[in-house]
Structure formats: structure tokens, C-alpha cells
Design a protein around this motif. Structure first.
Motif, PDB file in Angstrom:
ATOM      1  N   ILE A  92       0.845  -1.207   0.000  1.00  0.00           N
ATOM      2  CA  ILE A  92       0.000   0.000   0.000  1.00  0.00           C
ATOM      3  C   ILE A  92       0.878   1.255   0.000  1.00  0.00           C
ATOM      4  O   ILE A  92       0.620   2.217  -0.734  1.00  0.00           O
ATOM      5  CB  ILE A  92      -0.937  -0.002   1.226  1.00  0.00           C
ATOM      6  CG1 ILE A  92      -1.922  -1.176   1.138  1.00  0.00           C
ATOM      7  CG2 ILE A  92      -1.695   1.320   1.338  1.00  0.00           C
ATOM      8  CD1 ILE A  92      -2.728  -1.390   2.402  1.00  0.00           C
ATOM      9  N   ASP A  93       1.913   1.230   0.832  1.00  0.00           N
ATOM     10  CA  ASP A  93       2.818   2.384   0.922  1.00  0.00           C
ATOM     11  C   ASP A  93       3.512   2.656  -0.410  1.00  0.00           C
ATOM     12  O   ASP A  93       3.860   3.810  -0.705  1.00  0.00           O
ATOM     13  CB  ASP A  93       3.866   2.142   2.018  1.00  0.00           C
ATOM     14  CG  ASP A  93       3.245   2.085   3.407  1.00  0.00           C
ATOM     15  OD1 ASP A  93       2.118   2.577   3.578  1.00  0.00           O
ATOM     16  OD2 ASP A  93       3.892   1.527   4.319  1.00  0.00           O
ATOM     17  N   LYS A  94       3.719   1.616  -1.184  1.00  0.00           N
ATOM     18  CA  LYS A  94       4.345   1.773  -2.498  1.00  0.00           C
ATOM     19  C   LYS A  94       3.354   2.264  -3.551  1.00  0.00           C
ATOM     20  O   LYS A  94       3.734   2.473  -4.703  1.00  0.00           O
ATOM     21  CB  LYS A  94       4.957   0.437  -2.952  1.00  0.00           C
ATOM     22  CG  LYS A  94       6.185   0.011  -2.165  1.00  0.00           C
ATOM     23  CD  LYS A  94       6.739  -1.316  -2.700  1.00  0.00           C
ATOM     24  CE  LYS A  94       7.993  -1.726  -1.941  1.00  0.00           C
ATOM     25  NZ  LYS A  94       8.523  -3.045  -2.399  1.00  0.00           N
ATOM     26  N   LYS A  95       2.086   2.386  -3.144  1.00  0.00           N
ATOM     27  CA  LYS A  95       1.019   2.852  -4.050  1.00  0.00           C
ATOM     28  C   LYS A  95       0.932   1.975  -5.300  1.00  0.00           C
ATOM     29  O   LYS A  95       0.919   2.464  -6.443  1.00  0.00           O
ATOM     30  CB  LYS A  95       1.228   4.319  -4.440  1.00  0.00           C
ATOM     31  CG  LYS A  95       1.298   5.281  -3.248  1.00  0.00           C
ATOM     32  CD  LYS A  95       1.422   6.723  -3.690  1.00  0.00           C
ATOM     33  CE  LYS A  95       1.636   7.668  -2.514  1.00  0.00           C
ATOM     34  NZ  LYS A  95       0.610   7.560  -1.467  1.00  0.00           N
ATOM     35  N   VAL A  96       0.877   0.661  -5.071  1.00  0.00           N
ATOM     36  CA  VAL A  96       0.770  -0.256  -6.202  1.00  0.00           C
ATOM     37  C   VAL A  96      -0.559  -0.041  -6.908  1.00  0.00           C
ATOM     38  O   VAL A  96      -1.524   0.511  -6.350  1.00  0.00           O
ATOM     39  CB  VAL A  96       0.904  -1.726  -5.733  1.00  0.00           C
ATOM     40  CG1 VAL A  96       2.274  -1.974  -5.130  1.00  0.00           C
ATOM     41  CG2 VAL A  96      -0.201  -2.087  -4.744  1.00  0.00           C
ATOM     42  N   ASP A  97      -0.634  -0.506  -8.147  1.00  0.00           N
ATOM     43  CA  ASP A  97      -1.838  -0.315  -8.955  1.00  0.00           C
ATOM     44  C   ASP A  97      -2.827  -1.466  -8.821  1.00  0.00           C
ATOM     45  O   ASP A  97      -3.936  -1.400  -9.364  1.00  0.00           O
ATOM     46  CB  ASP A  97      -1.430  -0.165 -10.424  1.00  0.00           C
ATOM     47  CG  ASP A  97      -0.497   1.018 -10.624  1.00  0.00           C
ATOM     48  OD1 ASP A  97      -0.935   2.164 -10.402  1.00  0.00           O
ATOM     49  OD2 ASP A  97       0.689   0.786 -10.965  1.00  0.00           O
ATOM     50  N   GLY A  98      -2.433  -2.513  -8.147  1.00  0.00           N
ATOM     51  CA  GLY A  98      -3.317  -3.655  -7.926  1.00  0.00           C
ATOM     52  C   GLY A  98      -2.705  -4.569  -6.884  1.00  0.00           C
ATOM     53  O   GLY A  98      -1.478  -4.627  -6.741  1.00  0.00           O
ATOM     54  N   LEU A  99      -3.557  -5.264  -6.135  1.00  0.00           N
ATOM     55  CA  LEU A  99      -3.075  -6.111  -5.042  1.00  0.00           C
ATOM     56  C   LEU A  99      -3.750  -7.476  -5.118  1.00  0.00           C
ATOM     57  O   LEU A  99      -4.974  -7.566  -5.266  1.00  0.00           O
ATOM     58  CB  LEU A  99      -3.383  -5.451  -3.696  1.00  0.00           C
ATOM     59  CG  LEU A  99      -3.028  -6.237  -2.429  1.00  0.00           C
ATOM     60  CD1 LEU A  99      -1.522  -6.409  -2.307  1.00  0.00           C
ATOM     61  CD2 LEU A  99      -3.592  -5.536  -1.189  1.00  0.00           C
ATOM     62  N   ILE A 100      -2.938  -8.509  -4.991  1.00  0.00           N
ATOM     63  CA  ILE A 100      -3.430  -9.889  -4.944  1.00  0.00           C
ATOM     64  C   ILE A 100      -3.021 -10.450  -3.585  1.00  0.00           C
ATOM     65  O   ILE A 100      -1.844 -10.380  -3.212  1.00  0.00           O
ATOM     66  CB  ILE A 100      -2.809 -10.739  -6.071  1.00  0.00           C
ATOM     67  CG1 ILE A 100      -3.119 -10.131  -7.434  1.00  0.00           C
ATOM     68  CG2 ILE A 100      -3.303 -12.185  -5.991  1.00  0.00           C
ATOM     69  CD1 ILE A 100      -2.175 -10.594  -8.534  1.00  0.00           C
ATOM     70  N   VAL A 101      -3.965 -11.002  -2.836  1.00  0.00           N
ATOM     71  CA  VAL A 101      -3.640 -11.442  -1.482  1.00  0.00           C
ATOM     72  C   VAL A 101      -4.414 -12.710  -1.138  1.00  0.00           C
ATOM     73  O   VAL A 101      -5.560 -12.889  -1.569  1.00  0.00           O
ATOM     74  CB  VAL A 101      -3.949 -10.314  -0.468  1.00  0.00           C
ATOM     75  CG1 VAL A 101      -5.412  -9.929  -0.497  1.00  0.00           C
ATOM     76  CG2 VAL A 101      -3.505 -10.668   0.925  1.00  0.00           C
ATOM     77  N   SER A 102      -3.780 -13.611  -0.405  1.00  0.00           N
ATOM     78  CA  SER A 102      -4.468 -14.805   0.100  1.00  0.00           C
ATOM     79  C   SER A 102      -4.949 -14.519   1.521  1.00  0.00           C
ATOM     80  O   SER A 102      -4.336 -13.747   2.262  1.00  0.00           O
ATOM     81  CB  SER A 102      -3.522 -16.019   0.080  1.00  0.00           C
ATOM     82  OG  SER A 102      -2.396 -15.790   0.907  1.00  0.00           O
ATOM     83  N   LEU A 103      -6.060 -15.172   1.878  1.00  0.00           N
ATOM     84  CA  LEU A 103      -6.685 -14.909   3.182  1.00  0.00           C
ATOM     85  C   LEU A 103      -6.778 -16.193   3.998  1.00  0.00           C
ATOM     86  O   LEU A 103      -7.863 -16.580   4.444  1.00  0.00           O
ATOM     87  CB  LEU A 103      -8.084 -14.310   2.984  1.00  0.00           C
ATOM     88  CG  LEU A 103      -8.184 -13.012   2.184  1.00  0.00           C
ATOM     89  CD1 LEU A 103      -9.650 -12.609   2.017  1.00  0.00           C
ATOM     90  CD2 LEU A 103      -7.392 -11.895   2.857  1.00  0.00           C
ATOM     91  N   ALA A 104      -5.645 -16.846   4.214  1.00  0.00           N
ATOM     92  CA  ALA A 104      -5.662 -18.083   4.997  1.00  0.00           C
ATOM     93  C   ALA A 104      -6.106 -17.822   6.435  1.00  0.00           C
ATOM     94  O   ALA A 104      -6.762 -18.656   7.051  1.00  0.00           O
ATOM     95  CB  ALA A 104      -4.280 -18.724   4.984  1.00  0.00           C
ATOM     96  N   LYS A 105      -5.708 -16.667   6.963  1.00  0.00           N
ATOM     97  CA  LYS A 105      -6.116 -16.275   8.314  1.00  0.00           C
ATOM     98  C   LYS A 105      -6.789 -14.902   8.195  1.00  0.00           C
ATOM     99  O   LYS A 105      -6.193 -13.854   8.440  1.00  0.00           O
ATOM    100  CB  LYS A 105      -4.905 -16.243   9.227  1.00  0.00           C
ATOM    101  CG  LYS A 105      -4.310 -17.660   9.400  1.00  0.00           C
ATOM    102  CD  LYS A 105      -2.938 -17.671  10.014  1.00  0.00           C
ATOM    103  CE  LYS A 105      -2.408 -19.108  10.057  1.00  0.00           C
ATOM    104  NZ  LYS A 105      -1.001 -19.202  10.463  1.00  0.00           N
TER     105      LYS A 105
END
Length: 336
Positions: free
Chosen positions: A105-118
């Protein structure tokens, strides 16, 4: 060929969208453009001229987890095609994974992909990303929480349905007493797999918790269980690397239990071919990485959102010895 239990319709939609985008402007020049895109891909160049956006993928993978190597490979190949600057990071500790998301987020990426195991540990930071205007796609784990957390969509298999497929397969093989080996405590997806299998299995199933970061411990724990209960006739592991540990445990314990597993890699393919393993449940991790990048690109380029907020399913496929020969070469190159 492998039996596709779910997800056919959803994946058909994925391919339709992707093909539609890639064939935009199909006309007298369409054939030439397609040839140019193919040539670009063969030369390792982007096939589009959209801006070089930056997408970050942050997963709950531990070090050396070959499953996530396949996810990453799919994402990297899609990123190359889509002219994406792709960043990958991982940590199996939930608070550390959340910190990595904050870094993106701090890098101001243009898209984020994340896994939600927890998911509980990830909820706040994913909300921060959404509030910052970063489009989010979830993969692999967290299909139930994805929409609630504000993600565009989720790509993966429904873990409960995948577990139910295992229970059905065990029934068809006449198994009566099974172990479900969980290698990561607190992973909601793992709990859902075992619960799903228990739901449809006509026999009895017991959960066995092991330390997945300590493979000798995994082997000895399964071995001890098989030695103490000779009536166990099936062991189900929840990840490909643990299937091999279960095979070793079975041999040492002198057990006749069938070893089955979730996920696929080269060793699992070989195990299926040699009858060391009964079946594997493949959720196609390459697709999870590839489609996650592609769908973010489609959103940035054309505001396409696939699935209407519902998960895009990549599995489960139940793979047996009959399928292993056709898939073995793909596992060796690390894409299945």
C-alpha cells in the motif's frame, strides 16, 4: 481425463473475457495483430501497450512451499504478457503477511493480490488497500471473506466443495477409516477441506494436526498414528509435499492405508503413476496466479469485473493414475 467437479462455467467465463480482450478489433488486421502478440510472447516481450502498472501479490506461503512457486509462475507469465511490473512477497505468519500488504500500500501499487488463509488478521489491512483505491483480488484462501473485505473477486477453489469431493472419492474406493492431516493450524481453508471430506465420507475420519514446517515431525506423527491404529485405510494430506512424508510413514509403520492428497506436483504425478498414491485433488495453482494478474489488468484497462463478486473457481479436479501420464510433463516444468 480428470473429472472437473466444479468451476467449469466460471472458468469458461474467464477464458471468454480474456480471449475477448485479446481479440479486440478482430478484422482484417486481427490476424496480423494475433501473430504480433504471439511473437512478442515468444520473445519475452509484452503483448499489450498499456501503461506499466505495478501489481503486488502477498501470500501466506511458508519458505520452500512448491505450491506457491506454481502460483507465482502463473502470475509472472501473465505479468510479462500484460506489461505489468510484478512484485511478490510472502510470510506464513499472519501479522507479517499483513505488514507486507501494508508495504505494498505504501508503495502505491496499482493492484493487489492477497491470500486470506487467516482472514481475521488480514481484514483491516485489506480494508486500507481498498480505501486507498487499490483494486484487490483474493486468491486461494478466503473465498467466504473476499467480498466482505471489499475485493473485486476471489480466484480459487471452494475448500468445502473440494473436501466433499474427497469424501465421495474415498467412498468410491471403499475406504472405511481415514486420517485428514492438517499441516498449518489456524488455516481456515484446511479446516474446511477436512470438514467437507468428513461431511460426505460414509466412514469415519479423524483430523491429525502436524507441524508443517518440520517434515520429520510430520512423518513421525503420521507413522505413530498408523502404528497405533491398523484399521486406518486412508490418509489424506492437504499439500503435495506432505504426501511423500505420508508414503514414508506408511512404509515404516507397515500400514496398508492408501495415501491421497490435495494438490499436484511432479512427485505426486510420479506417485500416482506408480500406485504409491491413490488420487490427488488439483486446484490448478498456475491458473490462480495467471488469472489474478489478468483480471487486475482487465479491471485497470477496461473496468471488467468477473464473477459479479462471486468466486471464480479453479477446482477441484480429482486426478488419478489414468490422468497422471498426460499431466506429468506439465508438472516437471512447474506449471501443474
Amino acid at each position: 481425463m480428470a473429472r472437473v467437479r466444479t468451476g467449469v462455467r466460471a472458468m469458461g467465463a474467464v477464458l471468454a473475457v480474456v480471449l475477448g480482450a485479446s481479440l479486440t478489433g478482430c478484422s482484417s488486421t486481427g490476424g496480423k495483430r494475433a501473430e504480433e502478440r504471439a511473437a512478442a510472447a515468444a520473445e519475452g516481450r509484452a503483448a499489450v501497450n498499456t501503461p506499466r502498472w505495478t501489481f503486488a501479490m502477498v501470500t501466506h506461503s511458508g519458505d520452500g512451499d512448491t505450491f506457491w512457486d506454481i502460483v507465482q509462475k502463473g502470475a509472472e507469465q501473465a505479468a510479462l504478457k500484460d506489461n505489468i511490473n510484478f512484485l511478490y512477497s510472502h510470510n506464513d505468519e499472519a501479522n507479517q503477511q499483513a505488514q507486507l500488504v501494508q508495504t505494498a500500500i505504501d508503495k502505491k501499487v496499482d493492484g493487489l493480490i492477497v491470500s486470506l488463509a487467516k482472514p481475521d488478521a488480514m481484514k483491516a489491512v485489506v480494508a486500507k488497500a481498498v480505501k486507498a483505491g487499490i483494486p484487490v483480488v483474493t486468491v486461494n484462501s478466503g473465498s467466504a471473506e473476499s467480498k466482505e473485505f471489499g475485493a473485486l473477486t476471489h480466484i480459487g477453489q471452494d475448500e468445502s466443495i473440494a473436501g466433499e469431493a474427497v469424501g465421495d472419492e474415498l467412498n468410491s474406493r471403499g475406504r472405511k477409516k481415514a486420517l485428514c492431516v492438517l499441516h498449518e493450524q489456524g488455516n481456515v481453508g484446511h479446516e474446511q477441506r477436512c470438514a467437507g471430506a468428513k461431511k460426505t465420507f460414509d466412514g469415519t475420519m479423524q483430523n491429525l494436526y502436524v507441524d508443517g514446517t518440520n517434515m520429520p515431525d510430520v512423518t513421525s506423527s503420521i507413522e505413530a498414528k498408523l502404528q497405533s491404529d491398523k484399521s486406518i485405510d486412508a490418509v489424506v494430506t492437504l499439500g503435495a509435499p506432505f504426501a511423500d512424508a505420508a508414503v514414508q510413514a506408511k512404509q515404516t509403520a507397515g500400514s496398508k492405508a492408501e495415501i491421497d492428497t490435495f494438490d499436484l506436483n511432479a512427485k505426486v504425478a510420479t506417485g500416482l503413476q506408480s500406485d504409491k498414491l491413490g488420487f490427488a485433488v488439483d486446484q490448478q495453482p498456475y491458473l490462480q496466479g495467471y488469472q489474478a494478474v489478468d483480471l487486475l489488468w482487465l479491471y485497470r484497462y477496461n473496468r471488467n469485473v468477473l464473477g459479479g463478486g462471486l468466486p471464480v473457481l479453479t477446482g477441484p479436479q480429482v486426478i488419478t493414475k489414468d490422468d497422471a501420464d498426460a499431466l506429468a510433463d506439465f508438472t516437471k516444468r512447474g506449471t501443474r
